[in-house]
Design a protein around this motif. Structure first.
Motif, short mmCIF file in Angstrom:
data_model
loop_
_atom_site.label_atom_id
_atom_site.label_comp_id
_atom_site.label_asym_id
_atom_site.label_seq_id
_atom_site.Cartn_x
_atom_site.Cartn_y
_atom_site.Cartn_z
N LYS A 1 -6.17 2.37 3.02
CA LYS A 1 -5.71 1.24 3.59
C LYS A 1 -3.99 1.34 4.49
CE LYS A 1 -5.63 -2.68 1.73
NZ LYS A 1 -5.42 -3.84 0.62
N TYR A 2 -3.25 2.18 3.69
CA TYR A 2 -2.13 2.43 4.09
C TYR A 2 -2.06 3.21 5.59
CZ TYR A 2 2.87 3.43 4.87
OH TYR A 2 4.28 3.68 5.35
N ASP B 1 0.77 -1.22 0.06
CA ASP B 1 -0.11 -0.03 0.07
C ASP B 1 0.83 1.38 -0.07
OD1 ASP B 1 -2.40 -1.40 0.03
OD2 ASP B 1 -2.15 -1.85 2.16
N TRP C 1 3.43 -0.21 -4.37
CA TRP C 1 2.79 -1.19 -5.00
C TRP C 1 3.32 -1.88 -6.18
CZ3 TRP C 1 -2.78 0.39 -7.62
CH2 TRP C 1 -3.43 -0.52 -7.86
N PHE D 1 -6.06 6.34 -6.59
CA PHE D 1 -6.29 4.87 -5.80
C PHE D 1 -6.32 5.30 -4.55
CE2 PHE D 1 -3.69 3.88 -9.46
CZ PHE D 1 -4.46 3.13 -10.26
N ARG E 1 -6.40 2.65 -1.67
CA ARG E 1 -5.18 1.88 -1.41
C ARG E 1 -4.36 2.65 -0.33
NH1 ARG E 1 -1.96 -2.08 -2.92
NH2 ARG E 1 -3.39 -2.81 -4.49
#
Length: 481
Positions: A214-215, A188, A191, A208, A211
């Motif tokens: 998520k990080y 994340d 990538w 994105f 993503r």
């Protein structure tokens, strides 16, 4: 190690030795020029306590210790980073991250580390729980890429961060957790769909956002583990200042050389800070170079500022040339470190000294010897260092001045390594009160002094005239005018 590993390690080490100076210069964090003082009373109280400690230890220990190379940076594909040109970049990354199968510090002894640091006169610790390479030196539940998931996992002290923090707490150290905001091992952050051209996120966060979300959650959860599961914390020391809100990018950040993305790489520091300080009231946050409410003190790296700074700050210097362990590294002399410590403290800062443990979990004997020598000087002269603050006139030539909280003035004269102690020491300014007593901390006895105008001359006892380098510095305590 297999043959490929050994060959690559030797090649990487030779490249490192040839380019160490350039690498250190390109990889350092410069000091912020802006500062915002904290307003939380608990943070202000802890910051004042931290400013009393003056001398700390930062331990860089991770995969890079196995081959003895620069920490993390050879994973980064920027122009200044050199690697073995016969090895493909992706193969190099696989090799580097594969060192997790070789990292087995069977002689790990954090109590010995803490004892050495205590004898050195150090009073606070910053331990690298995760560097940019993403290898976790604690038992995080967010990733399998960690010390507790390799050959060391069966050891009772496999969760090394816990035992390091515990050992240093028992020696009354303030405790700091270093944590890298960038994580080059995380899918994340870097990538694998895209190349990794530099230290930044390698995909467009605007395209994105899921993503990056998520990080951010991954980062929050890891820091939460450190704040909730590893005992009392005094400092959260966040490295990787290019991971920051886009609006905080300044010319000094642009000068680092890495491209600045058109999107913001922020990890939601307000949310992290709220959580961290609920778990650890009064926690000092050091979001390096990201000026604002989460950089409670500033951290110039591999240099001592050329002037006094009124904001809280520390110089981050290495005992050798590198932050981590590198075989046959060249160590600074105890005298050089003591001189740096005196200068830093006189200018209002603290010294955070970097030492890299060996891959087997021990400290290099040469590092121990030098730290012990520094401690012997501080045993006698510590009153001129600890719990002091800067004076308006902090320097006259090679003599520096500090002031204790109860008003005692200290003059600290730096002596050269290649000469024996002189018969007199003189300085201008910071004059003692007429008829007052002056004590030489080295002996604990009074010394005679005279004054002509603004110049002070101190007569030294003949017993100090020993071989060159015996006394790195001489400190004098007195009541100033």
């Amino acid at each position: 190690m297999n043959l490929f590993t050994r060959t690559l390690a030797l090649a990487s080490l030779s490249v490192l030795c040839a380019r160490a100076g350039q690498a250190q210069e390109q990889g350092v964090h410069q000091q912020s020029t802006l500062y915002e003082a904290p307003t939380d009373p608990l943070v202000k109280k802890k910051l004042d306590k931290w400013q009393d400690q003056k001398f700390g230890l930062i331990l860089h220990w991770g995969l890079y210790a196995v081959p003895g190379i620069i920490e993390s940076w050879q994973l980064c594909s920027e122009d200044w980073v050199e690697r073995d040109s016969t090895v493909a970049y992706n193969d190099y990354k696989k090799w580097y991250w594969g060192l997790s199968k070789d990292f087995n510090p069977v002689n790990f002894n954090p109590e010995q580390w803490a004892s050495v640091a205590k004898k050195a006169g150090m009073r606070y610790l910053v331990f690298t729980t995760k560097h940019h390479d993403g290898f976790n030196m604690f038992d995080t539940k967010q990733s399998d890429f960690k010390i507790t998931n390799g050959p060391f996992k069966g050891n009772p002290k496999a969760n090394v961060a816990k035992y390091i923090f515990d050992a240093f707490r028992k020696q009354d150290f303030m405790i700091g957790a270093y944590f890298s905001k960038p994580d080059w091992h995380s899918q994340d952050f870097w990538w694998s769909k895209y190349a990794t051209p530099n230290r930044n996120v390698n995909y467009d966060i605007k395209k994105f956002p899921w993503r990056w979300d998520k990080y951010k959650e991954f980062t929050y959860n890891q820091i939460s583990e450190l704040m909730h599961d590893y005992g009392a914390m005094d400092i959260l020391w966040l490295d990787g200042g290019w991971v920051r809100p886009r609006e905080t990018v300044t010319d000094e950040v642009r000068a680092w050389g890495a491209p600045i993305p058109e999107f913001s790489q922020e990890v939601d520091m307000p949310r992290i800070a709220t959580m961290a300080r609920q778990a650890q009231p009064g926690l000092l946050m050091v979001d390096r170079t990201v000026h604002g409410p989460y950089e409670n003190y500033q951290t110039p790296e591999q240099r001592v500022p050329d002037h006094k700074i009124d904001n809280p700050w520390e110089s981050c210097l290495t005992l050798a040339n590198n932050w981590g362990y590198v075989p046959n590294d060249k160590y600074k002399s105890p005298t050089k470190v003591i001189h740096s410590l005196v200068e830093v403290v006189a200018k209002g800062g603290s010294l955070l000294l970097g030492v890299g443990p060996k891959p087997d979990g021990t400290l290099d004997n040469e590092a121990v010897t030098r730290l012990t020598a520094i401690g012997k000087w501080l045993d006698v002269n510590g009153d001129a260092i600890y719990s002091t603050r800067a004076t308006d006139r902090y320097q006259d030539g090679s003599t520096y001045f500090t002031q204790g909280k109860k008003g005692t003035r200290y003059a600290i004269a730096l002596l050269p390594e290649d000469k024996a102690a002189p018969t007199t020491i003189a300085w201008t300014g910071n004059t003692p009160k007429k008829g007052s007593k002056m004590t030489l901390l080295q002996t604990g006895k009074s010394v005679k002094w005279t004054r002509t105008g603004d110049k002070v001359t101190v007569a030294l006892p003949s017993s100090l005239a020993k071989q060159a380098g015996t006394y790195p510095a001489l400190a004098f305590a007195y009541a100033a005018e």
